[in-house]
Design a protein around this motif. Structure first.
Motif, PDB file in Angstrom:
ATOM      1  N   ARG A  65       2.049  16.225  -6.790  1.00  0.00           N
ATOM      2  CA  ARG A  65       3.836  16.297  -6.945  1.00  0.00           C
ATOM      3  C   ARG A  65       4.444  15.217  -6.199  1.00  0.00           C
ATOM      4  N   ILE A  66       3.939  14.737  -5.182  1.00  0.00           N
ATOM      5  CA  ILE A  66       4.651  13.563  -4.401  1.00  0.00           C
ATOM      6  C   ILE A  66       4.920  12.459  -5.048  1.00  0.00           C
ATOM      7  N   ARG A  67       3.808  12.046  -6.014  1.00  0.00           N
ATOM      8  CA  ARG A  67       3.923  10.924  -6.728  1.00  0.00           C
ATOM      9  C   ARG A  67       5.066  10.905  -7.759  1.00  0.00           C
ATOM     10  N   GLU A  68       5.290  12.068  -8.196  1.00  0.00           N
ATOM     11  CA  GLU A  68       6.210  12.602  -9.334  1.00  0.00           C
ATOM     12  C   GLU A  68       7.513  12.306  -8.695  1.00  0.00           C
ATOM     13  N   GLU A  69       7.945  12.844  -7.385  1.00  0.00           N
ATOM     14  CA  GLU A  69       9.189  12.978  -6.715  1.00  0.00           C
ATOM     15  C   GLU A  69       9.694  11.369  -6.542  1.00  0.00           C
ATOM     16  N   ILE A  70       8.466  10.531  -6.238  1.00  0.00           N
ATOM     17  CA  ILE A  70       8.935   9.304  -5.537  1.00  0.00           C
ATOM     18  C   ILE A  70       8.874   8.053  -6.762  1.00  0.00           C
ATOM     19  N   LYS A  71       8.489   8.435  -7.665  1.00  0.00           N
ATOM     20  CA  LYS A  71       8.023   7.640  -8.808  1.00  0.00           C
ATOM     21  C   LYS A  71       9.249   6.645  -9.030  1.00  0.00           C
ATOM     22  N   GLN A  72      10.541   6.641  -8.912  1.00  0.00           N
ATOM     23  CA  GLN A  72      11.537   5.955  -9.220  1.00  0.00           C
ATOM     24  C   GLN A  72      11.465   4.633  -8.396  1.00  0.00           C
ATOM     25  N   TYR A  73      10.983   4.907  -6.986  1.00  0.00           N
ATOM     26  CA  TYR A  73      10.902   3.859  -6.166  1.00  0.00           C
ATOM     27  C   TYR A  73       9.587   3.348  -5.736  1.00  0.00           C
ATOM     28  N   ALA A  74       8.468   4.061  -5.748  1.00  0.00           N
ATOM     29  CA  ALA A  74       7.262   3.787  -5.468  1.00  0.00           C
ATOM     30  C   ALA A  74       6.651   2.801  -6.273  1.00  0.00           C
TER      31      ALA A  74
ATOM     32  N   THR B 153       3.434   1.315  -5.411  1.00  0.00           N
ATOM     33  CA  THR B 153       2.026   1.353  -4.925  1.00  0.00           C
ATOM     34  C   THR B 153       1.737   2.799  -4.261  1.00  0.00           C
ATOM     35  N   GLU B 154       0.490   3.236  -4.108  1.00  0.00           N
ATOM     36  CA  GLU B 154       0.044   4.412  -3.641  1.00  0.00           C
ATOM     37  C   GLU B 154       0.589   4.227  -2.066  1.00  0.00           C
ATOM     38  N   GLU B 155       0.525   3.048  -1.349  1.00  0.00           N
ATOM     39  CA  GLU B 155       0.962   2.995   0.119  1.00  0.00           C
ATOM     40  C   GLU B 155       2.453   3.643   0.163  1.00  0.00           C
ATOM     41  N   ASP B 156       3.360   3.124  -1.005  1.00  0.00           N
ATOM     42  CA  ASP B 156       4.699   3.756  -0.941  1.00  0.00           C
ATOM     43  C   ASP B 156       4.782   5.475  -1.042  1.00  0.00           C
ATOM     44  N   VAL B 157       3.794   5.760  -2.153  1.00  0.00           N
ATOM     45  CA  VAL B 157       3.677   7.093  -2.125  1.00  0.00           C
ATOM     46  C   VAL B 157       3.457   8.162  -0.599  1.00  0.00           C
ATOM     47  N   LEU B 158       2.450   7.422   0.032  1.00  0.00           N
ATOM     48  CA  LEU B 158       2.011   8.000   1.451  1.00  0.00           C
ATOM     49  C   LEU B 158       3.095   7.859   2.395  1.00  0.00           C
ATOM     50  N   ASP B 159       3.948   6.793   2.248  1.00  0.00           N
ATOM     51  CA  ASP B 159       5.280   6.692   3.153  1.00  0.00           C
ATOM     52  C   ASP B 159       5.863   7.885   2.977  1.00  0.00           C
ATOM     53  N   TYR B 160       6.259   8.204   1.555  1.00  0.00           N
ATOM     54  CA  TYR B 160       7.084   9.449   1.171  1.00  0.00           C
ATOM     55  C   TYR B 160       6.384  10.702   1.622  1.00  0.00           C
ATOM     56  N   ALA B 161       5.085  10.718   1.400  1.00  0.00           N
ATOM     57  CA  ALA B 161       4.532  12.019   1.738  1.00  0.00           C
ATOM     58  C   ALA B 161       4.555  12.291   3.113  1.00  0.00           C
ATOM     59  N   LEU B 162       4.894  11.289   4.148  1.00  0.00           N
ATOM     60  CA  LEU B 162       4.622  11.517   5.608  1.00  0.00           C
ATOM     61  C   LEU B 162       6.074  11.780   6.122  1.00  0.00           C
ATOM     62  N   PHE B 163       6.933  10.831   5.648  1.00  0.00           N
ATOM     63  CA  PHE B 163       8.396  10.805   5.954  1.00  0.00           C
ATOM     64  C   PHE B 163       9.109  10.749   4.832  1.00  0.00           C
ATOM     65  N   PRO B 164       9.709  11.824   4.434  1.00  0.00           N
ATOM     66  CA  PRO B 164      10.127  11.684   2.989  1.00  0.00           C
ATOM     67  C   PRO B 164      11.638  11.264   2.987  1.00  0.00           C
TER      68      PRO B 164
ATOM     69  N   LEU C 205      12.407   2.697   0.787  1.00  0.00           N
ATOM     70  CA  LEU C 205      12.103   2.142  -0.808  1.00  0.00           C
ATOM     71  C   LEU C 205      13.123   1.929  -1.571  1.00  0.00           C
ATOM     72  N   GLY C 206      14.437   3.007  -1.516  1.00  0.00           N
ATOM     73  CA  GLY C 206      15.359   2.754  -2.235  1.00  0.00           C
ATOM     74  C   GLY C 206      16.258   1.497  -2.250  1.00  0.00           C
ATOM     75  N   ARG C 207      16.427   1.141  -0.865  1.00  0.00           N
ATOM     76  CA  ARG C 207      17.036  -0.129  -0.320  1.00  0.00           C
ATOM     77  C   ARG C 207      16.377  -1.238  -0.997  1.00  0.00           C
ATOM     78  N   ARG C 208      15.011  -1.030  -0.898  1.00  0.00           N
ATOM     79  CA  ARG C 208      14.015  -2.359  -1.449  1.00  0.00           C
ATOM     80  C   ARG C 208      14.168  -2.345  -2.624  1.00  0.00           C
ATOM     81  N   GLU C 209      14.224  -1.439  -3.447  1.00  0.00           N
ATOM     82  CA  GLU C 209      14.313  -1.402  -5.074  1.00  0.00           C
ATOM     83  C   GLU C 209      15.769  -1.482  -5.773  1.00  0.00           C
ATOM     84  N   ASP C 210      16.608  -1.095  -5.029  1.00  0.00           N
ATOM     85  CA  ASP C 210      17.911  -0.947  -5.552  1.00  0.00           C
ATOM     86  C   ASP C 210      18.931  -1.370  -4.728  1.00  0.00           C
ATOM     87  N   PRO C 211      19.484  -2.772  -5.053  1.00  0.00           N
ATOM     88  CA  PRO C 211      20.507  -3.449  -4.120  1.00  0.00           C
ATOM     89  C   PRO C 211      21.754  -2.581  -3.873  1.00  0.00           C
ATOM     90  N   PHE C 212      21.994  -1.461  -4.700  1.00  0.00           N
ATOM     91  CA  PHE C 212      23.286  -0.761  -4.594  1.00  0.00           C
ATOM     92  C   PHE C 212      22.820   0.654  -3.886  1.00  0.00           C
TER      93      PHE C 212
END
Length: 463
Positions: free
Chosen positions: A413-422, A424-435, A442-449
């Motif tokens: 479920r977590i992989r699906e929720e954050i797939k827009q910005y994640a 790597t698996e490490e990115d997914v784990l970031d979101y799992a711990l601190f959504p 991750l949003g700032r990293r992937e999307d300049p706006f």
């Protein structure tokens, strides 16, 4: 031959976490890492605890990239982290699949030693992380959360060390997070554990109450193999005893440390201006450097004291400080004497504050305390007061199984929720711990706006 006492340096994690709330960026660490690697330390504590949250929330750093940077520059000393068992680096229990993946990735990215503890000393909450660490090739240091109460006796802790050894620990740590392990008790506790468990023993304490150096010295005399210290610039106060001072003192008594004093001097010189900078910008609160003997009376960690002061000030009731402080041990007794370590320290402190400020005990109860009484954090060291239990959860029956047994797998479920910005698996784990924090990072990293607010523009059309 004289016995060698090994040193774990904490300045990169607990030292700076205790004094400047984990605000030190990797740029302040990078220039001195290779010198630290050659100084003769057994291990450098570099990750875990609050560092992960702080990287995402305050420093705009990728915590995994920080770990990989440490690994790239440290080839001799072991890299060590602090892990809260089934809580990982967060404040609640996570599903086993998240724990397994997080531990695996921690080792893959550079961690050698995982110091694993449970806030209630419930060994069931260590089982998954210990197994995952062993499977990944990591070294497991199982940590006893030291505290005092009518149930926290020397035999209690010795039995706990035996359980941890049986669960797969490679080493044992006495983790005295409040700095309340008295020197005389340290002698007895270390001696009894060493006699009962044939594993290396490390001792971790804090200078909060002013007795830490005596505690470490007695621990060494009683057979401890490794001690935690912080380089002088970030030693003392709510941090650990000074590395240089302890090394000189122990060598003067005939122990070997393996430490290069010239390298230690260079490390101290590097961190001195770093400390001065944080003091100048107001992030080194003078209170964290004060000796607080009340910690020995109330068994309250230094960070918990400062949090109480801040919370009372925010509520405009600073005059109730002593009243709240006196309420803390009463709440702790009501709740079965949980050790005051994250997240239980925050929970007990909040309940004590609410009891005093509301004018009625347990009139206001945080959800976390309700979950604790329900058994969702694990087994309390002693039975919870029946009347208090009735006030908090009524006739509801607490669970008695390992709490994580009731949590379904969460990673899909977590992989699906954050797939827009994640990526790597490490990115997914970031979101799992601190959504929230991870999504923003991750949003700032992937999307300049990502951070640009939506602009509503009124358009006027003339006909």
């Amino acid at each position: 031959m004289s016995k060698q006492i090994k040193f774990t340096e904490t300045v990169l994690r607990d030292g700076q976490q205790s004094q400047i709330a984990t605000r030190m960026p990797i740029e302040d660490m990078l220039p001195i890492l290779e010198t630290m690697d050659k100084a003769g330390y057994y291990a450098l504590e570099v990750w875990g605890g609050a560092t992960f949250d702080s990287c995402l929330r305050y420093l705009n750093e990728d915590p995994w990239e920080r770990l990989r940077t440490f690994r790239a520059h440290v080839k001799n000393a072991k890299l060590q982290m602090l892990l809260r068992g089934q809580n990982l680096l967060g404040y609640r229990n996570y599903a086993d699949d998240i724990v397994e993946e997080f531990v695996k990735k921690s080792v893959e990215n550079g961690i050698d030693v995982l110091r694993i503890f449970d806030a209630l000393n419930d060994v069931r909450n260590l089982q998954t992380s210990i197994r995952a660490a062993k499977e990944a090739g990591g070294e497991v240091q199982a940590a006893i959360c030291y505290t005092t109460s009518e149930v926290h006796t020397i035999p209690y802790f010795v039995n706990l060390a035996k359980e941890m050894a049986k669960a797969g620990a490679d080493t044992i740590c006495i983790k005295d997070m409040a700095g309340v392990l008295e020197p005389g008790i340290a002698s007895e506790l270390v001696g009894e554990i060493k006699a009962a468990v044939d594993l290396p023993l490390e001792v971790h304490t804090h200078c909060t109450a002013g007795i830490a150096e005596m505690t470490l010295l007695n621990s060494v005399k009683a057979g401890a193999d490794i001690i935690d210290t912080a380089i002088s610039a970030f030693a003392g106060g709510t941090s650990q005893p000074c590395t240089e001072s302890m090394a000189i003192a122990l060598e003067g008594m005939g122990y070997e440390t393996g430490l290069d004093l010239d390298a230690l001097e260079a490390i101290a010189k590097h961190f001195a201006p770093v400390r001065a900078h944080f003091k100048e910008i107001g992030q080194l609160n003078p209170k964290v450097m004060e000796v607080e003997p009340k910690a020995l009376l109330y068994k309250v960690p230094g960070g918990m004291l400062s949090n109480l002061i801040s919370n009372l000030a925010d509520l405009g009731v600073s005059d109730k400080y002593n009243e709240v402080l006196a309420e803390v041990p009463r709440v702790r007794a009501d709740l079965g004497y949980p050790p005051l370590v994250t997240p239980l320290s925050q929970m007990v402190g909040s309940q004590a504050l609410m009891n005093v400020v509301s004018g009625a005990r347990y009139k206001v109860v945080p959800n976390e305390i309700k979950d604790y009484v329900r058994g969702q954090y694990g087994k309390s060291p002693a039975p919870i007061d029946p009347e208090v239990k009735q006030m908090i959860i009524g006739d509801e029956e607490p669970i008695t199984c390992r709490p994580a047994d009731l949590i379904e797998p969460q990673l899909p479920r977590i992989r699906e929720e954050i797939k827009q910005y994640a990526k790597t698996e490490e990115d997914v784990l970031d979101y799992a711990l601190f959504p929230d924090q991870a999504r923003d990072f991750l949003g700032r990293r992937e999307d300049p706006f990502y951070d640009v607010p939506v602009q509503e523009v009124e358009v006027s059309i003339e006909v």
